[in-house]
Design a protein around this motif. Structure first.
Motif: not given
Length: 495
Positions: A336-351
């Motif tokens: 797993h790579y957790l980036p500094q900018n959390p937005e790079y980790f999201f794949l979908y349009q809702s939580v």
């Protein structure tokens, strides 16, 4: 009148939410005010800054009720994620742009830009592209631009979250020199380092309601506020965490998950090397903290380990096999790579979509680390920065893999989330996960790690246990101010 902006019975509700994030707020900001805004993550602290800056509702849509009265004033703002406010091709232009917006004469802009760059200590960044900088370097640039424009209202949203210890100290000195006529509003979870620079504290509770303490000492005396906001000391008894002075035990070849040999790296052939001759082995079950000044190569180091750069894969091995010989699925099913900018980790349009596997697994006994029930229908990109970080942490802690690389995992977290995160990392360690954490937070490094790597100018200048690290820092103060890289309350615990 000397007020800049007044809020009367202001409530703010985002369209995906049922309840207001801020409720019936009454607040007046005057020239020269020094106000610190704190409270748990997701309670509306950044929203308040966006209201004061007129970003909400002009740029970010929200339903705003109540009355907002504004005098004519100039605003400088540093957002929690500095990447989101970089708009020009170079650092020099980024700083000048803030003054161009105020229609300053060209000669004054040039003079003030030169002066701001020199005082901020970022001369070497002057001609670089903002998007090529580290997160900490971008935050320095955003801070420099905001202060250089001589705003009437300076809004700072966790302004030191990506800064190394020395840069934080330098920023606080700069903050002391901001004009007495400038109103300064600081959003911050870790309030202790800012107390001498502010007069009043505004606390936002879980229901979006505010309490204004005109005497900061009365706020600190409140037992409830101490419980919520004061960091636990390293001297607290906490048997769940490791003893820091235990010897570093090298594992066997079987235990070695990541091996790096003769790694040097630059983004292109014309640039100076960002990493220089890195040789290191990392073992199953280790928790390694990667520390060092902004721009010293920490993020680039873990990006190379994660196999992001084709030209360096042959220098890095996972489980004895070079990355250039591994298929992506083979590597990333275990890493797993957790980036500094959390937005790079999201794949979908809702939580809810992001958490669907976790929600479904609740029937089998999985207990989520954080509560996202109220936000399931929201876009993850519309969460607060702290909520974004909590969401990414929830995802990586649920989907356990052999290796976890985490870049600034405590960014945006309040104290409750901070310690829940530390406890979750500790559980992964017991399950023999190799954890590599890039952090500027010495307390977090000492709370978790059994090994610290210290980077300087692209090289690893220290590799050893936390107790050995203390000895190294104390005996090499000519390299850096040692007290800036050590957590408070340390002596009683490990020396």
């Amino acid at each position: 009148m000397n007020y800049l902006v007044t809020l009367q019975d202001v409530s703010v509700t985002f369209e995906e939410q049922k309840h207001p994030v801020l409720k019936n707020m009454n607040l007046t900001i005057k020239k020269g005010d020094r106000l610190l805004v704190t409270g748990c993550s997701g309670t509306g602290k950044s929203t308040l800054l966006y209201i004061l800056a007129d970003i909400i509702p002009k740029i970010i849509y929200a339903n705003v009720e109540g009355l907002i009265l504004r005098n004519n004033f100039n605003t400088g703002i540093v957002m929690q994620n500095p990447l989101s406010q970089m708009v020009t091709p170079s650092v020099e232009e980024e700083i000048a742009f803030s003054m161009e917006n105020r229609n300053m004469p060209l000669k004054k802009i040039i003079e003030k830009t030169d002066d701001a760059i020199r005082k901020a200590g970022i001369t070497e960044l002057r001609h670089k592209k903002p998007f090529e900088l580290s997160g900490g370097e971008m935050q320095k640039v955003a801070l420099t631009a905001a202060i250089a424009s001589e705003p009437d209202l300076l809004l700072l949203d966790e302004p030191t979250s990506f800064l190394d210890s020395e840069s934080t100290s330098n920023f606080l000195k700069t903050l002391r020199n901001v004009s007495n006529k400038t109103a300064v509003i600081i959003v911050e979870h870790r309030i202790n380092k800012f107390l001498k620079y502010i007069d009043n504290i505004l606390y936002i509770d879980d229901y979006g309601e505010i309490s204004l303490y005109k005497d900061k000492h009365s706020f600190l005396k409140s037992a409830d506020n101490k419980r919520k906001l004061k960091p636990r000391s390293l001297t607290d008894k906490n048997p769940g965490f490791m003893v820091f002075d235990k010897p570093l035990e090298k594992g066997t070849d079987y235990d070695c998950l990541i091996s790096v040999k003769d790694l040097s790296f630059s983004y292109n052939s014309k640039e100076e090397q960002v990493l220089k001759d890195i040789n290191i082995r990392m073992y199953r079950g280790e928790t390694i903290a990667v520390m060092g000044p902004n721009g010293s190569g920490k993020t680039t180091f873990i990006e190379n380990i994660a196999g992001f750069y084709k030209k360096t894969k042959k220098y890095i091995s996972f489980n004895g096999k070079a990355l250039d010989k591994l298929k992506k699925r083979e590597l990333y099913s275990c890493l797993h790579y957790l980036p500094q900018n959390p937005e790079y980790f999201f794949l979908y349009q809702s939580v809810g979509e992001e958490l669907k596997d976790i929600i479904l697994s609740a029937d089998t006994g999985y207990k989520p680390l954080f509560d996202f029930y109220e936000n399931l229908n929201r876009s993850p990109f519309n969460l607060s920065e702290g909520e974004k970080r909590r969401l990414t942490l929830e995802l990586v802690f649920y989907d356990k893999r052999a290796v976890l690389l985490a870049d600034e995992p405590t960014y945006g977290l309040d104290y409750d989330a901070y310690y829940k995160t530390a406890e979750a990392f500790n559980r992964l360690k017991k399950e023999e996960t190799l954890i590599v954490i890039v952090t500027h937070n010495p307390e977090f490094a000492f709370l978790l790690s059994d090994r610290i790597l210290f980077f300087k100018d692209g090289s690893i200048i220290f590799d050893g246990t936390p107790s050995r690290y203390v000895e190294y820092i104390e005996s090499n103060k000519n390299l850096f101010p040692g007290e800036l890289y050590l957590p408070a309350g340390l002596n009683e615990r490990i020396l």
